[in-house]
Structures are given as structure tokens and as C-alpha cells.
Scaffold this motif. Sequence first.
Motif, PDB file in Angstrom:
ATOM      1  N   THR A 181       2.505 -14.970   4.578  1.00 56.26           N
ATOM      2  CA  THR A 181       1.250 -16.944   5.041  1.00 56.26           C
ATOM      3  C   THR A 181       1.993 -17.582   3.789  1.00 56.26           C
ATOM      4  OG1 THR A 181      -0.839 -15.752   5.203  1.00 56.26           O
ATOM      5  CG2 THR A 181      -1.072 -17.522   4.855  1.00 56.26           C
ATOM      6  N   HIS A 229       0.726  -1.668  -0.080  1.00 57.86           N
ATOM      7  CA  HIS A 229      -0.804  -0.437  -0.546  1.00 57.86           C
ATOM      8  C   HIS A 229       0.545   1.327  -0.363  1.00 57.86           C
ATOM      9  CE1 HIS A 229       1.210  -0.842   4.220  1.00 57.86           C
ATOM     10  NE2 HIS A 229       0.799   0.382   4.956  1.00 57.86           N
ATOM     11  N   GLY A 287       5.218 -11.894  10.344  1.00 55.21           N
ATOM     12  CA  GLY A 287       4.304 -11.949  11.144  1.00 55.21           C
ATOM     13  C   GLY A 287       3.369  -9.839  11.574  1.00 55.21           C
ATOM     14  N   PHE A 300       2.907 -10.491  14.783  1.00 54.56           N
ATOM     15  CA  PHE A 300       1.802  -9.863  14.952  1.00 54.56           C
ATOM     16  C   PHE A 300       0.876  -8.987  15.882  1.00 54.56           C
ATOM     17  CE2 PHE A 300      -2.727 -11.010  15.237  1.00 54.56           C
ATOM     18  CZ  PHE A 300      -3.373 -10.608  13.266  1.00 54.56           C
ATOM     19  N   PHE A 309      -9.337  -7.676   1.420  1.00 49.58           N
ATOM     20  CA  PHE A 309     -10.253  -6.963   0.103  1.00 49.58           C
ATOM     21  C   PHE A 309      -9.642  -6.726  -0.997  1.00 49.58           C
ATOM     22  CE2 PHE A 309     -10.946  -5.824   4.995  1.00 49.58           C
ATOM     23  CZ  PHE A 309     -12.491  -7.061   4.688  1.00 49.58           C
ATOM     24  N   ASP A 310      -8.947  -5.992  -1.189  1.00 48.77           N
ATOM     25  CA  ASP A 310      -8.850  -5.438  -2.645  1.00 48.77           C
ATOM     26  C   ASP A 310      -7.457  -6.039  -3.152  1.00 48.77           C
ATOM     27  OD1 ASP A 310     -10.624  -3.570  -1.678  1.00 48.77           O
ATOM     28  OD2 ASP A 310      -8.743  -2.454  -0.309  1.00 48.77           O
ATOM     29  N   ARG A 337      -3.340  -6.998   6.717  1.00 54.76           N
ATOM     30  CA  ARG A 337      -4.747  -8.470   6.496  1.00 54.76           C
ATOM     31  C   ARG A 337      -6.190  -7.199   6.142  1.00 54.76           C
ATOM     32  NH1 ARG A 337      -4.717  -5.117  11.197  1.00 54.76           N
ATOM     33  NH2 ARG A 337      -5.111  -4.893  13.102  1.00 54.76           N
ATOM     34  N   MET A 338      -5.167  -5.563   5.869  1.00 54.18           N
ATOM     35  CA  MET A 338      -7.078  -5.372   6.128  1.00 54.18           C
ATOM     36  C   MET A 338      -7.090  -4.822   4.136  1.00 54.18           C
ATOM     37  SD  MET A 338      -9.247  -3.443   6.568  1.00 54.18           S
ATOM     38  CE  MET A 338     -10.508  -2.471   5.898  1.00 54.18           C
ATOM     39  N   PHE A 339      -6.146  -5.112   3.358  1.00 55.13           N
ATOM     40  CA  PHE A 339      -5.631  -5.470   2.067  1.00 55.13           C
ATOM     41  C   PHE A 339      -6.387  -6.188   1.727  1.00 55.13           C
ATOM     42  CE2 PHE A 339      -2.795  -2.095   3.502  1.00 55.13           C
ATOM     43  CZ  PHE A 339      -3.877  -1.117   3.106  1.00 55.13           C
ATOM     44  N   LEU A 359       2.103  -9.401   8.346  1.00 47.80           N
ATOM     45  CA  LEU A 359       0.589 -10.462   7.974  1.00 47.80           C
ATOM     46  C   LEU A 359      -0.587  -8.966   9.078  1.00 47.80           C
ATOM     47  CD1 LEU A 359       1.108 -13.584   8.590  1.00 47.80           C
ATOM     48  CD2 LEU A 359      -0.170 -12.327   6.365  1.00 47.80           C
ATOM     49  N   PHE A 360       0.260  -8.389   9.464  1.00 46.78           N
ATOM     50  CA  PHE A 360      -1.056  -7.426  10.678  1.00 46.78           C
ATOM     51  C   PHE A 360      -1.260  -6.254   9.730  1.00 46.78           C
ATOM     52  CE2 PHE A 360      -1.857  -3.785  13.665  1.00 46.78           C
ATOM     53  CZ  PHE A 360      -2.644  -4.807  14.909  1.00 46.78           C
ATOM     54  N   GLU A 361      -0.197  -5.647   9.121  1.00 46.04           N
ATOM     55  CA  GLU A 361      -0.009  -4.745   8.275  1.00 46.04           C
ATOM     56  C   GLU A 361      -0.902  -4.788   7.156  1.00 46.04           C
ATOM     57  OE1 GLU A 361       3.586  -3.354   7.471  1.00 46.04           O
ATOM     58  OE2 GLU A 361       3.002  -1.074   6.757  1.00 46.04           O
TER      59      GLU A 361
END
Lengths: 500, 305, 251
Positions: free
Chosen positions: C235, C47, C214, C201, C225-226, C221-223, C217-219
Motif C-alpha cells: 500500500t 507467507h 495490487g 487486485f 491479522f498476523d 490481505r488475509m495476513f 494486496l489481494f494475496e
Amino acid sequence: MSIPFRPRLSGALIATSALVAVAWPVAATEPLRVGATFITSGVDPAKGSNGWALTSHGVGENLFTVDRQGKLVPELAEKAERTGELTWTITLKAGRRFSDGSPVTAAALAAGFERTFANNKAALATGGKLSFAAADDLTLKVSTERPVPLIEALFAEWPLIAYKPSAEGGQAIFTGPYEIADFKADAALQLKPNTHFEGASKRASVTLKRFGDAQAMALAFQSGELDLAFGLPSEIATRLKGDPALTVKSFAVGYQYFAFLNTTRPVVQDKSVRQAIDLAVDRKELAAAINGGTPATGAYAPYFPFAGSQARPTDPAKAAAILDAAGWTKGADGIRAKDGKALKLLAITYPQRPDLVTMLPVVKAQLARIGIGLDTQIVDNISEAAASGNFDIALWAQHTAPSGDPAFFLNSMLRSGASLNYTKYASPDFDAIIDRFATTGDPAERIQIALDAQAKLFDDVPVSFLVSPVWYVGVSERLQGYEPWGSDYHVLRADIGESK
Amino acid sequence: MKRLASWGLQTALGLLVVSFAAFTIITLMPADPVEIAIRTWNLPATDETVAALRQDWGLDRPLISRYLRWGWDFLHGDWGRSFRTGEPVLTEFLHRLPLSLSIGIAGLCLALMLALPLGFAAAVKPGGLADRFSRLLSVFTQSTPVFATGLVLIWVFGVQLRWIRPFANDGASLVLAITLVALHSTAVLTRVYRQSLQEAATQPWFATARAKGLSETQALWRHAHPSAFYAVLAAVHSEAGWVIGSAAAMEILFGLPGISQFLVQSISMRDQMVLQSYVMVVAFWMVSVDLLARLIMLRLEPRLT
Amino acid sequence: MKRMPLPLLLLALLFAGGLWQPHNPDAVDIVSRHIGPTFTHPLGTDHLGRDLLSRLLAGGFRTGIVILAVGVIGLVGGSLLGTLAALLGGWREVAILKASQMFIMVPTLIVALTAAAVFGLSPLSAGVALGLAAIGPLTVFTHALTRRVLSQPFMLGAEALGVRSSGKLFRHLLPNTLPSILTYVGNQSGSAAIAYASLAFIGLGADPSLPDWGGMLFEYRMFVFDDPMLVLWPTLALAGTVFLFNRACDR
């Protein structure tokens, strides 16, 4: 030892589901479900920034407040009159009641304010220590330590929430449209309508849930979990366009995003390093990274009359030249060094303002371009971390004119020795400029003072102003009528705009 | 009975040592809670304030006397007050424990319920569907962190299918958390159970049982199952520790207000009573699971315990 | 002992990824964010326009440090204590075992979480904390194993022949116990990589701008969707590493 054992686990399972049922009782009436990334840290209004949080939650009120047009208006008070250089008389509105039903009296409020001034140094910023005396039920005599030209603005400051302290160390009692039904630290706040506040019967109760970060809140909002999601990440606006049940509203806020530069740290105390940092940050890129907002012009959001008119300049070449001249030379790894010491700084910020978290790696990359290395940290408790002084750069979000007046921010966060002066900036010249605030109530003159003070800050750079942001609020159909205003000082309020 | 008594004695001693070690370590952690509190709440940093806070929180007394005082109060249901919120720690834990416990207990129970049939089917037909599935599950859960799986499930069930409402703190996200916690334990327990069943099947007495006319399945159930179940119970203990860890990750991922979430928020404030209580709760959890497993084992096979 | 090269090779690969990446993993490029796989960005960008492959490689290096630290500390501490306990016998054996069991009473992740809060989360601090926490179970495991080997006829025979000095005992003992211990340590280090990812995480004490798998993945995780690939790649990297590492140690 004769516990009969059957190799079936149904017993354990029933016990478990009973536990689950106890943990999640089903509510009888549907409360409004509100999500936010911040929640008051406790119910004691004198502690830390609880005063602001409790007002924002619609629990507390001030004597004066700033309305949606940005105007200073009376709230619990009716008017204030200056009776001497240091003395004022405040008349309270008649007929207001605390949530326990007792009338709002000058004596009760005086006890609350005395307690706040004894326990919270942030209250001292504008007028020093105030003392209070109740002349009669609705007349409050106030004397200040320093002359205060505009006492209304002082009483609109966030530490000065009005309340009645309880006798036996119990909870304080407030006057706002909501009262606290249950408080779970860091997690949730249950609010019920304050029955002694006008229009209580039309108000639903509220469940305010605190999210560890805005991304999780966005997911919850997207899955229809919230009626109001305050402070959504900007990416969500485009994603939710197609969903008729959910609306995302954006609004300009009085908040500014900036970077405190710790003037006592070995490297950053060097003014040229601070100037280089200020010139190296690309504010357009930062605004783009958080999908909203404009490059900062100075200490205030651009819509204020006392805001600067031009965006702060970005010039990495000049920044590099300043560092070269100061003896910081680039090494093989691209990081500058002087006398064998690498130019590596510690930058911190906090998750309650997700935009800052997004900005942090961008600032890191921007500073890396001119050879400044950055370690970064996200701390849950930013006021503690900042007060400990263990940082070089602290990305910060602050409403810089919460009472509609420029003085409070400068006095509370940048005056020499001020309690929230995290940069430890100590400039007699700057103090002299903001001393002039105490002498005049004339708006035009106050604007000039604010501009002079900002010019001095641009030169000394104890703080680098970055972005004037835009915020996003998501509402469900039930709260279509909700209009965000006043940044996050009044998230929950009497006129919440619920459609029936 | 005698063994149980000696186990009880040892456990009590263990809890004592753990509590004292934790108390000492937490006390000796760098950064002073009083200084942190003064900075956080912006209190006047006068000697008076500091002394008052120290006295209020009992920090002015020597370590041993504080420990003894704490231990006495703890046993009497007074777990001290949180420095941060000022609320009694016990109340806060009682608010949060049901959630964390239900994740832990339900996760373990679900794992047991799934592991037994799966492991049995795998042992009856090595290389069959159940066997291959349990092996796959084992490989998968061992190499993928539970929160990553959780993210994918949130996406699938919460956003794509809209079957559940993530972050709602309702039953569904709890079920998801429990399932995720159970997955790992299911895999481990299934493999343990299957392996023990097969081991038993190679014993001479097993052949005798078969010779008596029992089918393989019957023989496995009647003669191999008891000892294999015993092995599973022994493995439950180590899984109990794992469950606490992954429950913590679940509480962060789903934003569930359990005790681990509270811990994460309390550590940075050096909130001593909260940290101490957390350690004790976790230790009690481990001990209780151990005790339960032992009681069941005792019941199953009094001679072995 | 023939099995060792494979895990070591994997570790070497992880470390090599830390030495060279196609782009600076921290370099931000707002204009080209969320772009899919291209020739210059084989796995696309995140992002902020950072190159995902470079971040994954740098994260692999950090994961490698954790695996190595846990492996070395656990191996040395656990096998030493476990073997000693079995050889010494008597009250010393009981003491060592009891101490290890007490260690096990407090779950590993909690120990590491506390360590991260106090010392900050870095691969080294996490590796040391997880390694120390792994000593407990390893000691118990090694002890049981050693006892079993000691009771076997050839060891009893060696003892009968007068092999009493601990040096000789070790020489007879270790070749029999070490392979199993190494497998066990290998699996422990594999799960340590998972534990480190969990810590990153949760994020306590971590530097979020550094590319830990980890933390990514936290940073990201919002994406999900897009740009679900942003979540999928870390992962896969983590799962793949742990899977290969466990397999390599198992055979």
C-alpha cells in the motif's frame, strides 16, 4: 420542464435508503449460515458437475452412497441384483417422496437418468451409456454398455444424482433433506427443509453463501458471520484457538492434490520432462506451505487399502540429470533451453481450492530450482480451461475414490479418450490394466489392479501426485455437533448436528 | 427545452453507437462461447449439439440481424439469457442492480453532502482546518486505491473493534463500501467547489457585493455559491464513471453480489448477453447522472445550459 | 519544460528496481516465512518465505511500465486529436469531440477489465488499454485548452500576420498548451497506476505469481491479522509512488 428542485438531497437519500431496505430484507427465522468456496453453477443436475454440487448441498441424493465409514450403502435404492452380463435390477426403497410430494418411482428416476446420460459424458466413464426401464413403481431395470462388476459403486458416482426432470423445461425435482428456495448464480443458495423428508420440522433453513476465496470466508467466519465455514484456509486454525465461540475441526479427506501434465503439449509430451517435473517437486515443502497433509503416495488418500505405501520420491539432482540428458541445458538466466527454445511452461489452477492457489507459486519456485520457468494463471472455470488443452501443468484437487472404489477416477480421468482425460494420456498398456476392473468384483483383486495402474502412472507421469491434504471446517456454537466427513460430497445433510 | 431535446437526441445516438460497438467487439472476442460451453458442461461435442446451441443462442445468424434482434428485444425488456446459468439476464440484473445502484447513488449523494460544507468552510478560511483536511483527503484518495483503504477499515472496524461484520452482506458492510466510494468523490468535489468559490471571489462583482455590506461568508453563499455549485454538478459526471469502477472493486473486496461481480464471472465464459447488458447498464447510469445534473443546472441557471 | 526531469527520475527509479533485487522475488523458503525485518530481509518475508523487498522492487518495475505506456499513448493520442480538433474546426471538430465523448461514456476500468479478460493482464496490455481509454478525456481537455489559447490576442495576431501553415501554428501553440497537457497526462498516468493495481487486485487474466502491487494486496490481505506489514508495504509503495508522481507533475 418544470421539475421543482430543492437544493436539498434528502429526497435522494430517502430513495437510496429505501433501495437499501429493499435489497436486504430481514429474515423472520434465523437460517443456518453456511459459507463455502463452491456452489452449484446451476440447478440443472445433468450439467457439468452440478450433480456433485447439488448432492453436496443436501438437495439431491443418489441410489447408493458412501457413508461416513467409507462404506458403500443404499440410499434411494434398497438393493441391486445382477440379472445378466449387462443387466441389473434395482429395487427402490418404498415410501420415499420427491420434494413436491410425489412418490419416488422407477419411471421418474429412469427419465432423470436417461437425461443425464444423454447430456453428461462424465456419466459414461464406468459402464458406457446405460439404458433404463421401469418394470413397476419400485423396480428399475438397468442395462449397461460395458460389463460393470459393482453397479452400486457406479450409482454412487457424482454425475448420477437421482431426480425427476420437469416437463416444461422448468427445474428438476429432487429428494434430499433440503430443497432450493432461491438460487443466485455464483453468490448464494437459499435452502428450505424438504417437507417430504423425514425430520423436516427439526431442520432449519439454510443460507449457503459462496465466497470468491477462502480468505474472505475466514474473515467472515472470524467476525461471527457463519455457523459453518467449509474449507477454511489452514492458517486460521491457530489464529482462532482462543475464541470459545468458534471451533475449527480438521479432517482427512479422500481428495488428492496433483498436477495434470498435458501430454500433447510440445514440451511436456516428452516423457523425460514429465519425469523431471515429478522428481523436482518437493512434496514435504508443499504440505508445509498449506499447513497440513502428507506427501502423496499415489492416486489415493493413504487411508484407502488401494493407496500406495510410500511417499513419491523427490530428487532434484536426478531431475536435473534427466533434463541434461534430454538436451535441455541451462542458460544465463537459469532457465533451460533446447534448440533455442526456452523451457517455459504454463501452469494453471483455480480459486475454488485455495490450497492449490497457495501451492502454485511454491511449485513455480521448485521447478525454477532445476531450470524450468513457469507462467501461472488462476482460472475461475477450471474444467473449461483444462478441456481446452491450453496448459502444461494443471494443479488439481479431486476425490479419487468417491464411491469407495478406485476404478472411477482412473476410468474417467486417465483412460484413453475418456471425457475428463485432460492430460490426453493415451496408453494401451494402462487401458489394459484398468480393463481388468470390469472383470472382477473381488476387493483384493481390485486393490492389486489399482496398484498396478498406479505403478504405470508413476512410470509414464501423465499426472504427478503431490499432497494428501487435511481440510479445515469452522463451526459456531450452534453447530458444535457438526462432524465433517466424506470430503465435500455431503457438506449439508439430514443429520447436520444443530444444537437446540 | 430545445437544448434538452438536442441533448436527448445526441445521447440516444451515443447509446446506439456504444451498444453497436460493444455488440461487435463482444461478438468478435476470441474464443467461441459454444466451444466453451461444451467443454464446461462436458457435453457431447457432436455437430448436432453445436448446431442446436448455436441456434438456441442465435449465433447462427449474421451480426447485423443479431444486433437488430437484440436491440428490439432489449427495448422490450428481454435482455436475453445467460449462456452460463441459463437464466434470463434481466432477472439476474434486477436481483443485483439494487445493490450496485445503492452503492453508486448513495456514494455520490454522500460525497455531495460532505463536499459542500467542507468546500465552503475551506473557501471561507483558506489554510484553515477544513482546507487542510480537504487537501489531505484529496492527496490521500488520489494515491491510495480504494480497496487498500477498505482492507485497513475492515481490519480496524471488523476485527479490532468488532463494530461491523465484514462480508455479512448486511447494512454495515454496505455502509463501509458506500463510504469508501464516497471518499474519493468527496475529495474531488470539495476541491472543485472550493476553487470555484475562490475564483468567484476574485471577480469585480464580488467586491461590489462586499461593499454593499455583506460579510465574506454571506457574499460567498449568495453570489459565489450558485456558479460554484454549477461547477460541482459538471464534475459529478466524471465522478459517475469513477464510482462504477470503485464499486466494482468494492463488490470484489466485500463479496457483494452486485453487477460487477457478475461481470467478472461472466467475462471468462464470453457470456455475451451479460456483457452487453452490463455495458448498457453502465452507459445508462452515466447518461442518467448526466441528465440529472443537467436538469438541476437548467433549473439553477436556465441561460447557461 | 523544466519540470520533466522529476517524473522521469521517478520512472527511472522504478525501472532500476526491476533490474536488481537483493533476492529472487519468486524464491520460496518455507522455513523462514513470516519473519520480521532482518539484515538479509529488510522488509521481512511473506507467507511462503519470499523476500518482500525484492517483490516490491519487481512490482515497481511493472507499475513503471504501466505509467510509461499510459503517459505516452495518452499524450500522443490525446494532444494530437485535441489540437487537431481545435485547429480544423467545422464538422471535423464536432466529429472528433463527439467520438471522444462517446469513449468517456464507458468507464476506463471496464474497458481495461475487458481487455484483461481477452488478452490477459500484463503491464503492457493494461498500459495500452488504459492509455487508449485515456485518449478520450485528454482530447476533450486539450481541445478546450487549445481553443482558449487560440482566442488569446497573440495567437489572433499571429493569424492576422498570415501565419496559416499548421507547422507554424503548432510552433506557436504547443509551447503554450504543452505544460498544462503534461500536468494532466502526469495525473492521468498516476491514476493509471492505481487502476492497474485495481485490475491486479480483481485478478482477471493476471499471473498471480508475479509481484504486482495490487495482486500482492489481494494475496496478502488475509495476513492483515498476523502480519499487517505484508499489506502495509505494498500500500505504501503504491501510494508513495502515485503521490510523488502527481506532485512531481504538478509543479
